[in-house]
Write a protein that holds these residues in place. Structure first.
Motif, PDB file in Angstrom:
ATOM      1  N   SER A  53       0.826  -1.217   0.000  1.00  0.00           N
ATOM      2  CA  SER A  53       0.000   0.000   0.000  1.00  0.00           C
ATOM      3  C   SER A  53       0.857   1.263   0.000  1.00  0.00           C
ATOM      4  N   GLN A  54       2.053   1.173   0.559  1.00  0.00           N
ATOM      5  CA  GLN A  54       2.935   2.345   0.616  1.00  0.00           C
ATOM      6  C   GLN A  54       3.791   2.506  -0.640  1.00  0.00           C
ATOM      7  N   LYS A  55       4.173   1.378  -1.263  1.00  0.00           N
ATOM      8  CA  LYS A  55       5.176   1.458  -2.325  1.00  0.00           C
ATOM      9  C   LYS A  55       4.779   0.772  -3.625  1.00  0.00           C
ATOM     10  N   ALA A  56       3.509   0.518  -3.824  1.00  0.00           N
ATOM     11  CA  ALA A  56       3.069  -0.221  -5.011  1.00  0.00           C
ATOM     12  C   ALA A  56       3.538   0.431  -6.310  1.00  0.00           C
ATOM     13  N   SER A  57       3.617   1.743  -6.320  1.00  0.00           N
ATOM     14  CA  SER A  57       3.980   2.428  -7.560  1.00  0.00           C
ATOM     15  C   SER A  57       5.416   2.169  -7.992  1.00  0.00           C
ATOM     16  N   VAL A  58       6.281   1.746  -7.072  1.00  0.00           N
ATOM     17  CA  VAL A  58       7.687   1.500  -7.433  1.00  0.00           C
ATOM     18  C   VAL A  58       8.035   0.006  -7.411  1.00  0.00           C
ATOM     19  N   LEU A  59       7.030  -0.832  -7.263  1.00  0.00           N
ATOM     20  CA  LEU A  59       7.261  -2.280  -7.217  1.00  0.00           C
ATOM     21  C   LEU A  59       6.755  -2.941  -8.498  1.00  0.00           C
ATOM     22  N   HIS A  60       7.377  -4.028  -8.865  1.00  0.00           N
ATOM     23  CA  HIS A  60       6.949  -4.807 -10.018  1.00  0.00           C
ATOM     24  C   HIS A  60       5.718  -5.606  -9.587  1.00  0.00           C
ATOM     25  N   MET A  61       4.539  -5.242 -10.141  1.00  0.00           N
ATOM     26  CA  MET A  61       3.267  -5.763  -9.643  1.00  0.00           C
ATOM     27  C   MET A  61       3.104  -7.270  -9.839  1.00  0.00           C
ATOM     28  N   GLU A  62       3.601  -7.822 -10.924  1.00  0.00           N
ATOM     29  CA  GLU A  62       3.484  -9.277 -11.104  1.00  0.00           C
ATOM     30  C   GLU A  62       4.253 -10.018 -10.013  1.00  0.00           C
ATOM     31  N   THR A  63       5.436  -9.516  -9.672  1.00  0.00           N
ATOM     32  CA  THR A  63       6.239 -10.128  -8.607  1.00  0.00           C
ATOM     33  C   THR A  63       5.543  -9.972  -7.263  1.00  0.00           C
ATOM     34  N   VAL A  64       4.978  -8.804  -7.018  1.00  0.00           N
ATOM     35  CA  VAL A  64       4.253  -8.543  -5.770  1.00  0.00           C
ATOM     36  C   VAL A  64       3.081  -9.516  -5.637  1.00  0.00           C
ATOM     37  N   LYS A  65       2.309  -9.642  -6.715  1.00  0.00           N
ATOM     38  CA  LYS A  65       1.138 -10.542  -6.676  1.00  0.00           C
ATOM     39  C   LYS A  65       1.563 -11.995  -6.465  1.00  0.00           C
ATOM     40  N   GLU A  66       2.630 -12.385  -7.139  1.00  0.00           N
ATOM     41  CA  GLU A  66       3.113 -13.760  -7.002  1.00  0.00           C
ATOM     42  C   GLU A  66       3.595 -14.040  -5.572  1.00  0.00           C
ATOM     43  N   ALA A  67       4.341 -13.107  -5.011  1.00  0.00           N
ATOM     44  CA  ALA A  67       4.832 -13.271  -3.644  1.00  0.00           C
ATOM     45  C   ALA A  67       3.668 -13.308  -2.652  1.00  0.00           C
ATOM     46  N   ALA A  68       2.687 -12.427  -2.847  1.00  0.00           N
ATOM     47  CA  ALA A  68       1.517 -12.399  -1.973  1.00  0.00           C
ATOM     48  C   ALA A  68       0.735 -13.707  -2.083  1.00  0.00           C
ATOM     49  N   ASP A  69       0.609 -14.220  -3.303  1.00  0.00           N
ATOM     50  CA  ASP A  69      -0.079 -15.507  -3.501  1.00  0.00           C
ATOM     51  C   ASP A  69       0.636 -16.635  -2.759  1.00  0.00           C
ATOM     52  N   HIS A  70       1.956 -16.643  -2.820  1.00  0.00           N
ATOM     53  CA  HIS A  70       2.725 -17.683  -2.121  1.00  0.00           C
ATOM     54  C   HIS A  70       2.517 -17.595  -0.608  1.00  0.00           C
ATOM     55  N   LEU A  71       2.517 -16.396  -0.083  1.00  0.00           N
ATOM     56  CA  LEU A  71       2.259 -16.229   1.353  1.00  0.00           C
ATOM     57  C   LEU A  71       0.859 -16.713   1.713  1.00  0.00           C
ATOM     58  N   HIS A  72      -0.101 -16.392   0.863  1.00  0.00           N
ATOM     59  CA  HIS A  72      -1.475 -16.806   1.127  1.00  0.00           C
ATOM     60  C   HIS A  72      -1.609 -18.335   1.062  1.00  0.00           C
ATOM     61  N   ILE A  73      -0.976 -18.943   0.082  1.00  0.00           N
ATOM     62  CA  ILE A  73      -1.002 -20.407  -0.035  1.00  0.00           C
ATOM     63  C   ILE A  73      -0.357 -21.040   1.195  1.00  0.00           C
ATOM     64  N   MET A  74       0.737 -20.464   1.649  1.00  0.00           N
ATOM     65  CA  MET A  74       1.397 -20.982   2.851  1.00  0.00           C
ATOM     66  C   MET A  74       0.467 -20.874   4.058  1.00  0.00           C
ATOM     67  N   GLU A  75      -0.238 -19.756   4.172  1.00  0.00           N
ATOM     68  CA  GLU A  75      -1.181 -19.585   5.270  1.00  0.00           C
ATOM     69  C   GLU A  75      -2.271 -20.655   5.211  1.00  0.00           C
ATOM     70  N   LEU A  76      -2.812 -20.908   4.038  1.00  0.00           N
ATOM     71  CA  LEU A  76      -3.844 -21.933   3.879  1.00  0.00           C
ATOM     72  C   LEU A  76      -3.315 -23.320   4.233  1.00  0.00           C
TER      73      LEU A  76
END
Length: 101
Positions: A53-76
């Motif tokens: 939320s703070q730095k989305a404009s300077v981050l590579h969004m596909e990488t961000v989404k992929e990393a977030a998905d991996h964290l979510h899968i790990m949580e599940l």
């Protein structure tokens, strides 16, 4: 030779074996470990969302989404494993109660 009729297992009145108590204690420890891992994973997800939320404009969004998905899968996965441990623990607790009656 024993001439006494055998009682069905459900009617036997025995104390839970040490093995059963050891199994239960092991499940309690596994449950505690899964809870700690789940807390850590949840914190990482919240921290990642905050960073996004703070730095989305300077981050590579596909990488961000992929990393977030991996964290979510790990949580599940952790939640599923915690459920399995709790289910085993509940079944074992019932078994221990049955042997105490």
């Amino acid at each position: 030779m024993d001439t006494q009729p055998k009682q069905p297992k459900s009617e036997e009145h025995t104390e839970p074996s040490e093995n059963t108590a050891d199994q239960y204690e092991s499940l309690v420890q596994q449950e505690d470990e899964h809870i700690e891992r789940l807390k850590t994973c949840t914190k990482l997800i919240l921290d990642a969302l905050s960073i996004i939320s703070q730095k989305a404009s300077v981050l590579h969004m596909e990488t961000v989404k992929e990393a977030a998905d991996h964290l979510h899968i790990m949580e599940l996965d952790l939640r599923r494993e915690l459920f399995k441990v709790r289910l085993k623990k509940s079944i074992l607790a019932n078994k221990m109660k049955q042997t105490q009656v």
